[in-house]
Design a protein around this motif. Structure first.
Motif, PDB file in Angstrom:
ATOM      1  N   SER A 210     -41.782   8.065 -22.189  1.00  0.00           N
ATOM      2  CA  SER A 210     -42.126   7.420 -20.728  1.00  0.00           C
ATOM      3  C   SER A 210     -43.339   6.592 -20.779  1.00  0.00           C
ATOM      4  O   SER A 210     -43.618   5.419 -20.285  1.00  0.00           O
ATOM      5  CB  SER A 210     -41.846   8.241 -19.438  1.00  0.00           C
ATOM      6  OG  SER A 210     -41.798   7.564 -18.495  1.00  0.00           O
TER       7      SER A 210
ATOM      8  N   GLY B 133     -38.663   4.742 -16.951  1.00  0.00           N
ATOM      9  CA  GLY B 133     -39.658   5.890 -17.179  1.00  0.00           C
ATOM     10  C   GLY B 133     -39.413   7.047 -16.689  1.00  0.00           C
ATOM     11  O   GLY B 133     -39.049   7.420 -15.673  1.00  0.00           O
TER      12      GLY B 133
ATOM     13  N   VAL C 178     -37.719   4.577 -12.333  1.00  0.00           N
ATOM     14  CA  VAL C 178     -38.909   5.589 -12.782  1.00  0.00           C
ATOM     15  C   VAL C 178     -38.555   6.948 -12.042  1.00  0.00           C
ATOM     16  O   VAL C 178     -38.325   6.927 -10.830  1.00  0.00           O
ATOM     17  CB  VAL C 178     -40.141   4.981 -12.604  1.00  0.00           C
ATOM     18  CG1 VAL C 178     -40.736   4.793 -11.432  1.00  0.00           C
ATOM     19  CG2 VAL C 178     -41.173   5.836 -13.338  1.00  0.00           C
TER      20      VAL C 178
ATOM     21  N   THR D  73     -46.754   9.249 -12.841  1.00  0.00           N
ATOM     22  CA  THR D  73     -45.345   8.646 -12.908  1.00  0.00           C
ATOM     23  C   THR D  73     -45.206   7.969 -11.513  1.00  0.00           C
ATOM     24  O   THR D  73     -44.827   7.042 -11.271  1.00  0.00           O
ATOM     25  CB  THR D  73     -44.168   9.657 -12.939  1.00  0.00           C
ATOM     26  OG1 THR D  73     -44.528  10.500 -14.076  1.00  0.00           O
ATOM     27  CG2 THR D  73     -42.899   9.147 -13.081  1.00  0.00           C
TER      28      THR D  73
END
Length: 524
Positions: free
Chosen positions: A224, A245, A331, A391
């Motif tokens: 990722s 991701g 994501v 993230t």
């Protein structure tokens, strides 16, 4: 007596594996296709309608004088190259128990990829997913059972899983290596391998029915992070149609990327520990010497660096300036990314931990991570600072600095225990890396777990979301629960992925803004 006791299960396992392989062969026949370097022969499954081509070289073997150099083009071959078996995986230590490989061995000669395609004869224009494995840039391979592409291919997607170099073989920088390049940088060879795989797909995927203009990249953990880096790299960002991701982004303000100088300093320490006098000599050293130096000399691991070529600046700056790949992004993260470690079990112990780790922010952090639930708050804080914050920041930066939709998720489905283990041995939530089998719907291939109906339902939902996203840049479609894209609401929606998936307002949003500001101020 004891010999028989242990031998019988082993014989049963061998028979089972042989039977599975025999079934694959009995339900398939050979197929061929032509790529730039020559003719490939793979397998066509009459059970699934999916063709499989394994162990395709996408770059020259990075050995000898090509060790610690950017990947070079693969050579042509004469006749028909058999693509029925996985190629060797990158050299790596045995680190993670949940990695189940199907490749025959480890080798520096590891730059191979695998293709699963549902294309019928003369079909073209299918969307493509290139998936990068995780493993902390120290372990993993494209042949891992969890990344099997057959089920996703049945949804109308061409799936590609490339290998890339790991640890010292893939990430060592050094002043001598930097002096060799026109950009005066070094390191990040594993990331360049990924970029080379994307370029190979661009040039060759039409031979498998794929559309070279519809390449979506995806990955989990280090994979990722790799996706976020491919989005900012000038080597790759113009070749992408979408990005996915899973748990990781290279824009974590708690851990910014290292400068080239830090990577070069690590390389100097490694060379000194190896007993060799120069990079030229070390290039001729046996693989074993380099491997044992890495694992036995207490040298740590090489960092990903801003090398001036693959990564030209802090990735967060690239996103902030809107220079990243302008593509749809899907994501997210798991509900309990970091459930391991020693966590406080009383409010007093928790507050003490905060004062030690965050002396200037200890009291403020209790607003977001309450002391009356000490263990849970400590786990959430550890998960956030390790994986989730990077993230979350990736999603937020792309939302703010592109005109493309962002779809965000939290994976809540708790994976069942390994067969023979109890639930008590498993984490309290959905732990890091437990979402892979669901996204790829590789449950039947990853057969070490006692999958239940809820797992299969979650996997069917997720593989369809993923297929829709690869096809259209939007995960929604059919009868799937509606997945809203990310907006600027006070509590923007997040998709909760579980046996029963649903979108809900993300009430934890303020704590990530606080953490981001906290680390940004500390860096100034």
């Amino acid at each position: 007596m004891h010999t028989k006791f242990y031998l019988i299960p082993l014989l049963l396992l061998v028979c089972f594996c042989s039977r599975v392989r025999a079934q694959e062969i009995n339900f398939g026949f050979a197929v061929r296709t032509e790529v730039k370097n020559g003719t490939l022969e793979g397998d066509y499954s009459t059970r699934t309608g999916v063709q499989r081509y394994l162990g395709i070289p996408f770059a020259a073997p990075p050995v000898g004088d090509l060790r610690w150099r950017a990947p070079q083009p693969a050579g042509d071959w004469e006749g028909v190259r058999m693509a029925h078996e996985f190629g060797p995986r990158p050299v790596q230590e045995y680190i993670y128990d949940d990695m189940r490989f199907r490749s025959p061995s480890v080798s520096e000669d590891c730059l191979y990829l695998n293709v699963w395609t549902p294309a019928e004869a003369r079909e073209s224009g299918l969307p493509v997913l290139v998936y990068f494995y995780g493993g902390g840039f120290s372990a993993g391979a494209g042949d891992e059972r969890r990344y099997d592409g057959e089920r996703l291919a049945q949804e109308g997607v061409v799936v590609v899983t490339p290998n890339y170099r790991l640890n010292v073989f893939g990430f060592m920088a050094h002043p001598e290596l930097s002096a060799e390049t026109d950009y005066r940088g070094s390191g990040n060879y594993g990331l360049m391998d990924q970029a080379a795989a994307i370029h190979w797909v661009k040039e060759n995927i039409a031979a498998f029915g794929g559309d070279p203009d519809k390449i979506t990249i995806a990955g989990e953990s280090a994979g990722s992070m790799s996706v976020s880096l491919q989005m900012v790299s000038p080597l790759s960002r113009d070749h992408l149609a979408g990005a996915v991701g899973q748990s990781g982004g290279a824009v974590n303000p708690e851990r910014p990327l290292a400068p080239l100088s830090a990577g070069e300093a690590w390389g100097e320490r490694f060379l000194d520990s190896s007993g060799y006098a120069s990079i030229a000599e070390l290039r001729q050293a046996p693989t074993r010497v380099i491997y044992e130096t890495l694992n036995n000399r207490n040298v740590g691991r090489p960092p990903v660096v801003v090398d001036g070529h693959f990564i030209t600046e802090d990735p967060a700056l690239t996103f902030a300036n809107g220079k990243q790949a302008n593509v749809p992004l899907l994501v997210g993260w798991t509900s309990t990314e970091r459930p391991w470690g020693q966590f406080p079990d009383t409010p007093d112990a928790y507050r003490k931990m905060l004062r030690e780790q965050f002396p200037q922010h200890a009291e403020a952090l209790t607003e977001y991570y309450p002391a009356d639930a000490p263990t849970r708050s400590a786990i959430e804080l550890a998960s956030d600072t390790w994986i989730v914050l990077g993230t979350w920041n990736w999603a937020d930066l792309h939302r703010l600095n592109s005109d493309q939709p962002v779809y965000r998720y939290r994976f809540d489905k708790i994976r069942p225990p390994l067969r023979g283990q109890s639930r008590d041995q498993e984490p309290p939530g959905a732990a890091h890396a437990t979402d892979i089998e669901y996204f790829m719907n590789s449950l039947d291939v990853s057969d070490g777990y006692a999958w239940q109906d809820g797992d299969r339902k979650a996997a069917e939902t997720m593989v369809r979301y993923l297929a829709n996203f690869v096809k259209t840049g939007d995960p929604n479609g059919g009868e799937l629960p509606q997945w809203p894209n990310l907006d600027d609401a006070e509590y923007p929606a997040v998709m909760i992925l579980d046996a029963e998936s649903k979108a809900e307002a993300f009430r934890a949003e303020p704590r990530y803004r606080y953490l981001t500001n906290m680390y940004d101020k500390a860096r100034r």
